[in-house]
Every structure is written in structure tokens, then in C-alpha cells.
Scaffold this active site. Structure first.
Site, PDB file in Angstrom:
ATOM      1  N   LYS A  74      17.298 -26.308  30.066  1.00  0.00           N
ATOM      2  CA  LYS A  74      17.286 -26.783  31.461  1.00  0.00           C
ATOM      3  C   LYS A  74      17.056 -28.293  31.478  1.00  0.00           C
ATOM      4  O   LYS A  74      16.215 -28.797  30.725  1.00  0.00           O
ATOM      5  CB  LYS A  74      16.175 -26.053  32.223  1.00  0.00           C
ATOM      6  CG  LYS A  74      16.144 -26.319  33.720  1.00  0.00           C
ATOM      7  CD  LYS A  74      15.040 -25.512  34.398  1.00  0.00           C
ATOM      8  CE  LYS A  74      15.018 -25.689  35.910  1.00  0.00           C
ATOM      9  NZ  LYS A  74      13.959 -24.897  36.557  1.00  0.00           N
ATOM     10  N   SER A 149      15.591 -22.151  40.498  1.00  0.00           N
ATOM     11  CA  SER A 149      16.305 -23.367  40.222  1.00  0.00           C
ATOM     12  C   SER A 149      16.979 -23.411  38.844  1.00  0.00           C
ATOM     13  O   SER A 149      17.862 -24.234  38.636  1.00  0.00           O
ATOM     14  CB  SER A 149      15.332 -24.549  40.312  1.00  0.00           C
ATOM     15  OG  SER A 149      14.322 -24.439  39.333  1.00  0.00           O
ATOM     16  N   SER A 173      11.658 -19.587  39.433  1.00  0.00           N
ATOM     17  CA  SER A 173      12.908 -20.194  38.966  1.00  0.00           C
ATOM     18  C   SER A 173      13.446 -19.696  37.634  1.00  0.00           C
ATOM     19  O   SER A 173      14.559 -20.060  37.249  1.00  0.00           O
ATOM     20  CB  SER A 173      12.757 -21.708  38.889  1.00  0.00           C
ATOM     21  OG  SER A 173      12.891 -22.245  40.165  1.00  0.00           O
TER      22      SER A 173
HETATM   23  N1  GLN Z   1      12.547 -21.598  44.690  1.00  0.00           N
HETATM   24  C1  GLN Z   1      11.225 -22.097  44.596  1.00  0.00           C
HETATM   25  C2  GLN Z   1      11.167 -23.506  45.134  1.00  0.00           C
HETATM   26  O1  GLN Z   1      12.140 -23.923  45.625  1.00  0.00           O
HETATM   27  C3  GLN Z   1      10.748 -22.025  43.178  1.00  0.00           C
HETATM   28  C4  GLN Z   1      11.308 -23.104  42.349  1.00  0.00           C
HETATM   29  C5  GLN Z   1      10.836 -23.052  40.921  1.00  0.00           C
HETATM   30  O2  GLN Z   1      10.286 -22.070  40.461  1.00  0.00           O
HETATM   31  N2  GLN Z   1      11.027 -24.154  40.242  1.00  0.00           N
HETATM   32  O3  GLN Z   1      10.196 -24.180  45.065  1.00  0.00           O
END
Ligand code: GLN
Length: 486
Positions: A74, A149, A173
Site C-alpha cells: 500500500k 482504503s 481499511s
Molecule cells: N473508512 C474509514 C475511514 O475513512 C477507515 C479508513 C481506514 O481504516 N484507513 O476513515
């Protein structure tokens, strides 16, 4: 392809590391113009590394555990000399002068970097649509999102562009995109894995973990990346067990708790609910005991998270001021103007929204009402889990309320987007390890994810239950065909 199969083929000398790595580079060139899982592909470096492994093989040297394994990372994990953008214009040209601990450990174990994967900008999002470099599509159906994400890492594993990938999980995410893409995603205990070199989003929640095609591979990767790191003081100094050792242990007598608050959610798709409950029954069939558990504060997780995470983010992202690093605007008469312009140009709208919410929640007049209150609720959520783990060994929920949604479906509705992490966020708030693995498919042929949560540092048990379920259910045997599913 799994890690053990890969290793066996290499050891038997049926193929060389160069040939195997070459196949993945070829696959990327075939499908990634459609999937767009990768921001950068590092083919040359990957082939050079593969040659090095082949030389070691030829000389009869013993090989490290992940020798020649092609992985994707990532793009919020720093890789020395390889551009690391966080999918943000702010870091468009950032080439880290140092390596993150997790990636360093992968390279020491012989893994080979195939490239950096797409994400929501600064890991804020649930669909990989807020990337400044274009969205990733779901390999099962390109009109849908891969989740987020870490959508690029999940899609790369699902479409066969790599064997394993790393992601980060602040509120879901890793698990939510794993669920949307039909792969395994593991978020370890907070502090099990070093965050050194992970570009910070919300430091009390962020944790790195693997995406793989099967549970055993997740255990293999965790074996390599887990463990103390003097460069991260929140990384726990406790021994790392062999996470592969207990996978085969039978489940007899193991208590699995079904969190009742999760199953009467308004937005829970009926196909998801029935598939996850069927998975629970299958676990019962192989010896587990099912117990209904109440976690009364579970559904407060999302509101709590959306105060704490933006607060921490607003502080963490203050460093991008156009002076020390990142995008710098040419305009502006004064230093303050230059900073403001750099941030306005460098950050996308979701990142700006979070910074505004965070600075507001931390401001003098509101910090008690919002931030401190959220921290108190966080403690209550953690207590619910503590009580639950007095009665059960592992908790079971769906990973996400729905299967992968259409691209653009929630783009103009941040609240709807935030709700897709309803079921994953509580484990982050409580620092608990959790895994998502496929448990079925909906009518449209899209994968459904099952989430298992265990107590702090009990990854071995989590992996054992997930592995036993995976072996018994053979979900992928009845896998419908997807657009880019090999
Ligand atoms: N979807 C969540 C957010 O937007 C979690 C994101 C994540 O785990 N990095 O914050």
C-alpha cells in the site's frame, strides 16, 4: 497461488524465481490498465531480486521463508528510493529516504516488491475513489468499488497480480476491501506490528496487516512482520509465536460469540446476514459452540471513531505545510498564505473535511464535549469486549453491511460512505485483532466477508478459527466467475 505452493515449486526447481516473478509482471501488464490496483510497478527491481534468489538457490544456500514471493505494498508505507504518495497530490514526488519496518522485514525474508498500490487519499475512505490518481475497480465487477482504503492491495491480490499485499487498517481499511474483493485480510492487535514508516493517519488506531488468498498465508506474513521495534514505542515487546503452528488444531469446545447488535442493523443486506449466519452454523458443525453476546456500545463505534480519527489526523497532517516536505504552492505573499495555498492545493476534499472536523473537535471550547467524550465512549466499547471475552473465545460478525457497491454510489454522501465501516471500527477502537475472510456470494456473484474478532494478542486463535472454517466451507470452490478473477 499460495505461499506454500510457490515455495514448493521453487524448491523443486520446476521454475525459477525469475520465471515466477515474470508471470506476475505479465499479469499486471494484462489487467492493471482495467483494475488500476497499482500506482507504480517496480518490474526491474523485482526481476533483479528474483535473479538474486535464483543464484542463492543454485548455490544450494538455504532460502529465507518468503524467498522470491511477489508482493504489493500500500502506498502509505515508506519504501526507500521508491515513490510513496499516499495517493495524494501533497506527496506526489515524495521518495522516502528510509524503509518502513514491515517492508524491511519482508525484504529480509526474501519477498520481492512488485509495486505500490492505490488507496483513498491518506487512507481516508472506504472505496479507493478519493485517490488523487484515479480510482481502483473491483476485479469481480469493474462497475463497483474494491472497498477502501486499501482497495489497491485487495484488488491486486484478488485479480492475481501478486500473491500477497500489505495494507493498513485504521477503521476497517484492510477488512472491508478484503470482504469486497473476496480475499483474506488481517488487522493485527494494535502494537503487534510496527508502524515505523507507515504514514500516520490516526496513530492510536493505525495498524498494518496482510491481504492474502488464504488464511495460512496471512499467518505466514504475520510471522514475518510482527514483533517489537525500537523505532516504534507503541509496538509491543512480547514474543511472536509461530502463527502457523495452531492452524490445524481442532475447534472442539471453542466458544464463538455472535454479537447481536450486528445482526439487527437496518442497513445489513439480507444476503450478507444469511451467509454469515450460515458460516456460524458451519463453525458449529465442526465443533464450535455458538453463544449470543451483547455489546451494547458496539453501534456507538462509528460516531466515536469520527471524532477520534479526524482529531488525530488533523494533528498528524499538520506537518504538510509546504516547508518541510510535500507540495509547495508557488503563490502567496506571506508564509501563512503559502502554507494555506499549499494545503488547499495538495489535499483533496475528504482530507480537508477530516482536518476541519478534527481541528474543530480539538479546539478549546469543544475538546471536552467531543474529543474527551469520544475517548470515554471508546473505553466503554473496550469494556463491552472485555466482558464478552469472559464468555467466548472469538466474536463473529459480518465484515461489512453490504457487498461491493457501485462506483460513485456514495461519492457525494460522506455519511453513507462512513457507514460501511460500522462493523469493523469497534475492533480498532478497542485495539483488537480481527480478520475478514470470504463466506459466500450474493445474487450478483459478489463475495461476502465474515469477520472474526479475538482478544488482544490472540491472533493464533483467530487464525485457527478462520483456517478451520476456510477448510470446512471451501467457499472458493463454488466461486462464480468475475471480470478479472483468475
Ligand atoms: N473508512 C474509514 C475511514 O475513512 C477507515 C479508513 C481506514 O481504516 N484507513 O476513515
Amino acid at each position: 497461488m499460495t505461499i506454500s505452493k510457490w515455495r514448493a515449486e521453487l524448491k523443486r526447481g520446476e521454475v525459477s524465481a525469475r520465471e515466477l516473478v515474470g508471470k506476475y509482471i505479465e499479469r499486471i501488464s494484462q489487467v492493471d490498465s482495467s483494475v488500476h490496483a497499482f500506482l507504480d510497478v517496480t518490474s526491474e527491481r523485482a526481476l533483479l531480486e528474483a535473479d538474486r534468489i535464483d543464484k542463492r538457490l543454485a548455490s544450494g544456500e538455504p532460502l529465507p521463508p518468503l524467498a522470491g514471493l511477489p508482493v504489493a505494498i500500500k502506498d502509505n508505507l515508506c519504501t526507500k528510493g521508491v515513490r510513496t504518495t499516499c495517493s495524494s497530490r501533497m506527496l506526489d514526488n515524495f521518495v522516502p529516504p528510509y524503509e518502513s519496518t514491515v517492508t524491511e522485514r519482508l525484504w529480509e525474508a526474501g519477498a520481492v516488491l512488485l509495486g505500490k498500490t492505490n488507496l483513498d487519499e491518506f487512507a481516508m475512505g472506504s472505496s479507493t475513489e478519493t485517490s488523487a490518481f484515479g480510482a481502483t475497480s473491483n476485479p469481480w465487477d469493474s462497475s463497483r468499488v474494491p472497498g477502501g482504503s486499501s482497495g489497491g492491495s485487495a484488488a491486486a491480490v484478488a485479480s492475481g497480480e501478486c500473491i500477497a499485499a500489505l495494507g493498513s487498517d485504521t477503521g476497517g481499511s484492510i477488512r472491508q476491501p478484503a470482504s469486497f474483493c473476496g480475499v483474506v485480510g488481517l488487522k493485527p492487535t494494535y502494537g503487534r506490528v510496527s508502524r515505523w514508516g507507515l504514514i500516520a493517519f490516526a496513530s492510536s488506531l493505525d495498524q498494518v496487516g496482510p491481504f492474502t488468498t488464504c488464511v495460512a498465508d496471512a499467518a505466514e506474513i504475520l510471522n514475518v512482520i510482527a514483533g517489537a521495534d525500537h523505532r516504534d514505542s507503541t509496538c509491543l515487546n512480547v514474543p511472536v509465536p509461530d502463527y502457523c503452528a495452531d492452524l490445524l488444531k481442532p475447534l472442539k469446545g471453542l466458544r464463538v460469540g455472535l454479537i447481536s447488535e450486528c445482526f439487527d442493523q437496518e442497513g445489513l443486506a439480507s444476503s450478507v446476514k444469511s451467509s454469515v449466519l450460515a458460516a456460524a452454523n458451519q463453525l458449529e458443525g465442526i465443533g464450535a459452540q455458538l453463544i449470543d453476546i451483547s455489546c451494547p456500545r458496539f453501534n456507538d463505534g462509528i460516531a466515536t471513531y469520527y471524532v477520534i480519527a479526524p482529531s488525530e489526523a488533523s494533528s498528524n497532517l499538520a506537518r504538510y505545510d509546504g516547508v518541510k516536505y510535500g507540495h509547495r504552492s508557488e503563490g502567496g505573499e506571506t508564509l501563512a498564505e503559502m502554507m494555506a495555498k499549499s494545503r488547499a492545493e495538495g489535499f483533496g476534499s475528504e482530507v480537508q473535511r477530516r482536518i476541519l472536523i478534527g481541528t474543530y473537535a480539538l479546539s478549546a471550547g469543544y475538546v471536552d464535549a467531543y474529543y474527551k467524550k469520544a475517548q470515554q465512549v471508546r473505553t466503554l466499547i473496550r469494556r463491552d469486549f472485555d466482558n464478552a471475552f469472559k464468555k467466548v473465545d472469538v466474536l463473529l460478525t459480518p465484515t461489512a453491511p453490504t457487498t461491493a457497491f457501485q462506483s460513485g454510489a456514495h461519492s457525494n454522501n460522506p455519511l453513507a460512505m462512513y457507514l460501511s465501516d460500522l462493523l469493523t471500527i469497534p475492533a480498532n477502537l478497542a485495539g483488537l485483532p480481527a480478520i475478514s475472510l470470504p463466506c459466500g456470494f450474493d445474487k450478483a456473484g459478489l463475495p461476502i466477508g465474515l469477520q472474526l474478532i479475538s482478544n488482544v494478542l490472540d491472533e493464533s486463535r483467530l487464525l485457527q478459527v478462520a483456517y478451520q472454517y476456510e477448510q470446512a466451507a471451501e467457499v472458493m470452490k463454488n466461486c462464480p466467475s468475475g471480470e478479472f478473477i483468475p
